[in-house]
Design an enzyme around this catalytic site. Structure first.
Site, PDB file in Angstrom:
ATOM      1  N   THR A  88       0.832  -1.288   0.118  1.00 55.81           N
ATOM      2  CA  THR A  88      -0.002   0.034   0.024  1.00 55.81           C
ATOM      3  C   THR A  88       0.756   1.329  -0.087  1.00 55.81           C
ATOM      4  O   THR A  88       1.821   1.233   0.623  1.00 55.81           O
ATOM      5  CB  THR A  88      -0.932   0.096   1.120  1.00 55.81           C
TER       6      THR A  88
ATOM      7  N   PRO B 110       0.681   5.819  -0.004  1.00 53.18           N
ATOM      8  CA  PRO B 110      -0.682   6.951   0.127  1.00 53.18           C
ATOM      9  C   PRO B 110      -1.411   7.353  -0.840  1.00 53.18           C
ATOM     10  O   PRO B 110      -2.665   7.302  -0.386  1.00 53.18           O
ATOM     11  CB  PRO B 110       0.382   8.184   0.266  1.00 53.18           C
TER      12      PRO B 110
ATOM     13  N   GLU C 121      -6.014  -5.776   4.145  1.00 49.91           N
ATOM     14  CA  GLU C 121      -5.896  -7.047   3.148  1.00 49.91           C
ATOM     15  C   GLU C 121      -7.047  -7.120   2.127  1.00 49.91           C
ATOM     16  O   GLU C 121      -7.433  -8.190   1.772  1.00 49.91           O
ATOM     17  CB  GLU C 121      -5.525  -8.610   3.985  1.00 49.91           C
TER      18      GLU C 121
ATOM     19  N   SER D 112     -13.887  -4.959   2.142  1.00 51.59           N
ATOM     20  CA  SER D 112     -15.083  -5.864   1.869  1.00 51.59           C
ATOM     21  C   SER D 112     -15.415  -5.484   0.135  1.00 51.59           C
ATOM     22  O   SER D 112     -15.959  -6.335  -0.411  1.00 51.59           O
ATOM     23  CB  SER D 112     -16.336  -5.349   2.484  1.00 51.59           C
TER      24      SER D 112
HETATM   25  C1  LIG Z   1      -3.681  -0.870  10.380  1.00 50.23           C
HETATM   26  C2  LIG Z   1      -3.456  -1.160   9.152  1.00 50.23           C
HETATM   27  C3  LIG Z   1      -2.653  -2.018   8.820  1.00 50.23           C
HETATM   28  C4  LIG Z   1      -2.086  -2.160   7.373  1.00 50.23           C
HETATM   29  N1  LIG Z   1      -0.923  -3.117   7.248  1.00 50.23           N
HETATM   30  C5  LIG Z   1      -0.513  -3.326   5.881  1.00 50.23           C
HETATM   31  C6  LIG Z   1       0.540  -3.746   5.464  1.00 50.23           C
HETATM   32  O1  LIG Z   1       1.135  -4.331   6.273  1.00 50.23           O
HETATM   33  N2  LIG Z   1       0.966  -3.937   4.212  1.00 50.23           N
HETATM   34  C7  LIG Z   1       0.280  -3.138   3.292  1.00 50.23           C
HETATM   35  O2  LIG Z   1       0.667  -3.179   2.123  1.00 50.23           O
HETATM   36  N3  LIG Z   1      -0.853  -2.392   3.536  1.00 50.23           N
HETATM   37  C8  LIG Z   1      -1.614  -2.506   4.804  1.00 50.23           C
HETATM   38  N4  LIG Z   1      -2.630  -1.744   5.007  1.00 50.23           N
HETATM   39  C9  LIG Z   1      -3.277  -1.236   3.771  1.00 50.23           C
HETATM   40  C10 LIG Z   1      -4.456  -1.790   3.886  1.00 50.23           C
HETATM   41  O3  LIG Z   1      -4.488  -3.071   2.920  1.00 50.23           O
HETATM   42  C11 LIG Z   1      -5.385  -0.773   2.852  1.00 50.23           C
HETATM   43  O4  LIG Z   1      -5.788   0.247   3.908  1.00 50.23           O
HETATM   44  C12 LIG Z   1      -6.580  -1.376   2.083  1.00 50.23           C
HETATM   45  O5  LIG Z   1      -6.099  -2.120   1.230  1.00 50.23           O
HETATM   46  C13 LIG Z   1      -7.677  -0.299   1.720  1.00 50.23           C
HETATM   47  O6  LIG Z   1      -6.792   0.778   0.988  1.00 50.23           O
HETATM   48  P1  LIG Z   1      -6.949   2.286   1.383  1.00 50.23           P
HETATM   49  O7  LIG Z   1      -6.998   2.381   2.710  1.00 50.23           O
HETATM   50  O8  LIG Z   1      -6.262   3.135   0.664  1.00 50.23           O
HETATM   51  O9  LIG Z   1      -8.396   2.583   0.966  1.00 50.23           O
HETATM   52  P2  LIG Z   1      -9.118   2.788  -0.438  1.00 50.23           P
HETATM   53  O10 LIG Z   1      -8.650   1.934  -1.570  1.00 50.23           O
HETATM   54  O11 LIG Z   1      -8.852   4.342  -0.791  1.00 50.23           O
HETATM   55  O12 LIG Z   1     -10.637   2.671  -0.164  1.00 50.23           O
HETATM   56  C14 LIG Z   1     -11.468   3.828   0.271  1.00 50.23           C
HETATM   57  C15 LIG Z   1     -12.973   3.165   0.260  1.00 50.23           C
HETATM   58  O13 LIG Z   1     -13.348   3.090  -1.150  1.00 50.23           O
HETATM   59  C16 LIG Z   1     -13.712   1.650  -1.486  1.00 50.23           C
HETATM   60  N5  LIG Z   1     -13.302   1.547  -2.883  1.00 50.23           N
HETATM   61  C17 LIG Z   1     -12.223   1.430  -3.526  1.00 50.23           C
HETATM   62  N6  LIG Z   1     -12.037   1.235  -4.772  1.00 50.23           N
HETATM   63  C18 LIG Z   1     -13.412   0.577  -4.968  1.00 50.23           C
HETATM   64  C19 LIG Z   1     -14.040  -0.126  -6.185  1.00 50.23           C
HETATM   65  N7  LIG Z   1     -13.453  -0.178  -7.270  1.00 50.23           N
HETATM   66  N8  LIG Z   1     -15.376  -0.256  -5.959  1.00 50.23           N
HETATM   67  C20 LIG Z   1     -16.023  -0.330  -4.881  1.00 50.23           C
HETATM   68  N9  LIG Z   1     -15.362   0.531  -3.508  1.00 50.23           N
HETATM   69  C21 LIG Z   1     -13.966   0.848  -3.890  1.00 50.23           C
HETATM   70  C22 LIG Z   1     -12.917   0.887  -0.788  1.00 50.23           C
HETATM   71  O14 LIG Z   1     -13.846  -0.194  -0.520  1.00 50.23           O
HETATM   72  C23 LIG Z   1     -13.282   1.618   0.443  1.00 50.23           C
HETATM   73  O15 LIG Z   1     -14.529   1.462   1.188  1.00 50.23           O
HETATM   74  C24 LIG Z   1      -2.723  -1.525   6.522  1.00 50.23           C
HETATM   75  C25 LIG Z   1      -3.749  -0.737   6.583  1.00 50.23           C
HETATM   76  C26 LIG Z   1      -4.269  -0.371   8.073  1.00 50.23           C
HETATM   77  C27 LIG Z   1      -5.129   0.435   8.411  1.00 50.23           C
END
Ligand SMILES: Cc1cc2nc3c(=O)[nH]c(=O)nc-3n(C[C@H](O)[C@H](O)[C@H](O)COP(=O)(O)OP(=O)(O)OC[C@H]3O[C@@H](n4cnc5c(N)ncnc54)[C@H](O)[C@@H]3O)c2cc1C
Length: 380
Positions: A126, A128, A364, A367
């Site tokens: 992931t 920013p 990971e 939903s």
């Molecule tokens: C505590 C914590 C630990 C983590 N650990 C790791 C780690 O070790 N390594 C790593 O690489 N990552 C890690 N992550 C990242 C995590 O996997 C991401 O937060 C997650 O994949 C969602 O990405 P985002 O937060 O950028 O949300 P976004 O992708 O910006 O999503 C925001 C919202 O939009 C929705 N959305 C986005 N695209 C679509 C679509 N096409 N259709 C419908 N809805 C959509 C999402 O479902 C969500 O509800 C961690 C996150 C947290 C909070």
């Protein structure tokens, strides 16, 4: 069809439950309060051979199967989801790419010490500006002689602040969206690799989560996982498929904790002259929780078993993650309701599970992403 755990599974389950209660529970309060992971657990569990229970014994692992790993994660999550998550990353995301696709040299240098708890791993996908849309990552790795030069930022990285190495995902060919990706093992102390900040979270306080920066970070070419440039996205998918199954146990363990606390509280809390467990409204909530937890656990085990049989479980692993994390939200909400006003007080442990479990529909793969995978794999 045999739906029972084997004798080995049951012995391991008892063993890990005892370990969790005796060795992990005393560490929770300080870890949660100071937001510092009790690192000694890596060594302790590694020495006993069950930090990574499903890897072969020749590599220092437990020689078990996916169900064994699930049992470990459920029992640890039952006592503390944060600590479980850090350890679960070590038996999954932070090591699986090396185990499955790494060179012999990488296995000896990084995987074996990780299995033994001598090195702490992290997995950096992931960024920013790239979460669900993982193919839009901007981190690049450019070949220069015997090295790759990595530039980019990784966000929300579990174990990031304490890791000895991170498996970082980067584009070797940014013109090929999704295709031109590779995974690199970047060691702590490599010039240009830094933890720019440790993140302050709502829950899962005992995991250390950070933002990682690579600035002209020179990594030996032999640290690239796989033999050729490109194709790394399949390795990411392989890693996430396995992780999503284990995630089912993370959710089940948290649900089990919430259920046990709710039963206990409902027996002790007296209103209208009797324990609130005597009211049908409470009993029905608890009955539904018990049913859902059984389904969460059974379905996770079923897909773990399919994984062990070498079956294709891309769709099913997303179903496990979606079902267990969403069902957990209802269980946590009902648990809080049963606790009334006391549940909202920091001195009652239910609030911690509620805060911790809220994360699980997000990491990971959210939903929504799981639904996309299930729909695609179902052919629509
Ligand atoms: C505590 C914590 C630990 C983590 N650990 C790791 C780690 O070790 N390594 C790593 O690489 N990552 C890690 N992550 C990242 C995590 O996997 C991401 O937060 C997650 O994949 C969602 O990405 P985002 O937060 O950028 O949300 P976004 O992708 O910006 O999503 C925001 C919202 O939009 C929705 N959305 C986005 N695209 C679509 C679509 N096409 N259709 C419908 N809805 C959509 C999402 O479902 C969500 O509800 C961690 C996150 C947290 C909070």
């Amino acid at each position: 069809m045999d739906f029972d755990l084997t004798e080995e599974h049951r012995v391991f389950q008892k063993f890990i439950r005892d370990f969790a209660e005796k060795e992990v529970v005393p560490l929770i309060e300080e870890a949660e309060e100071k937001n510092v992971f009790p690192k000694q657990l890596f060594k302790k569990m590694g020495e006993m051979g069950f930090l990574c229970p499903r890897y072969p014994q020749e590599l220092g692992g437990g020689g078990g199967d996916k169900i064994t790993e699930c049992i470990m994660v459920e029992e640890l999550s039952r006592v503390n989801a944060g600590i479980a998550s850090s350890l679960m990353l070590q038996s999954g995301l932070g090591t699986q790419p090396i185990y499955r696709f790494g060179s012999e040299e990488q296995k000896q240098k990084f995987l074996v010490p990780a299995i033994k708890g001598e090195k702490i791993s992290a997995f950096g996908l992931t960024e920013p500006d790239a979460g669900s849309d993982a193919a839009s990552i901007k981190t690049t790795a450019v070949r220069d002689g015997d090295d790759y030069v990595i530039n980019g930022t990784k966000m929300f990285i579990t174990n990031g602040p304490i890791c000895d190495y991170v498996v970082a995902v980067a584009y070797t060919d940014p013109t090929k969206r999704g295709e031109g990706i590779n995974l690199f093992i970047v060691e702590k102390g490599t010039p240009g690799f830094s933890v720019s900040r440790k993140l302050d979270k709502v829950g899962n306080k005992s995991i250390e989560t950070g933002e990682l920066v690579f600035e002209d970070c020179r990594v030996p070419a032999k640290n690239m996982i796989g033999e050729k440039e490109g194709g790394g996205f399949d390795m990411v998918a392989d890693t996430l498929i396995s992780g999503r199954i284990t995630y089912g146990s993370r959710c089940t363990g948290t649900a089990q904790a919430a259920y046990e606390l709710s039963v206990q509280y409902a027996k002790e809390r007296i209103q209208f002259g009797k324990p609130i467990i005597k009211f049908q409204a409470t009993r029905f909530k608890l009955a539904e929780m018990a049913m859902n937890i059984d389904i969460m656990r059974s379905y996770t085990y079923r897909v773990a078993w399919m994984y062990d049989q070498g079956k294709k479980v891309r769709k099913e692993s997303s179903m496990v993650k979606l079902f267990t994390s969403e069902t957990l939200q209802k269980i946590l909400s009902d648990s809080m309701q049963i606790h009334g006003g006391y549940g909202y007080m920091m001195e009652y442990p239910i609030q911690r599970h509620w805060r911790d479990g809220r994360l699980f529909t997000v990491t990971e793969g959210t939903s929504e992403v799981q639904r996309l995978v299930i729909a695609r794999e179902s052919g629509f």
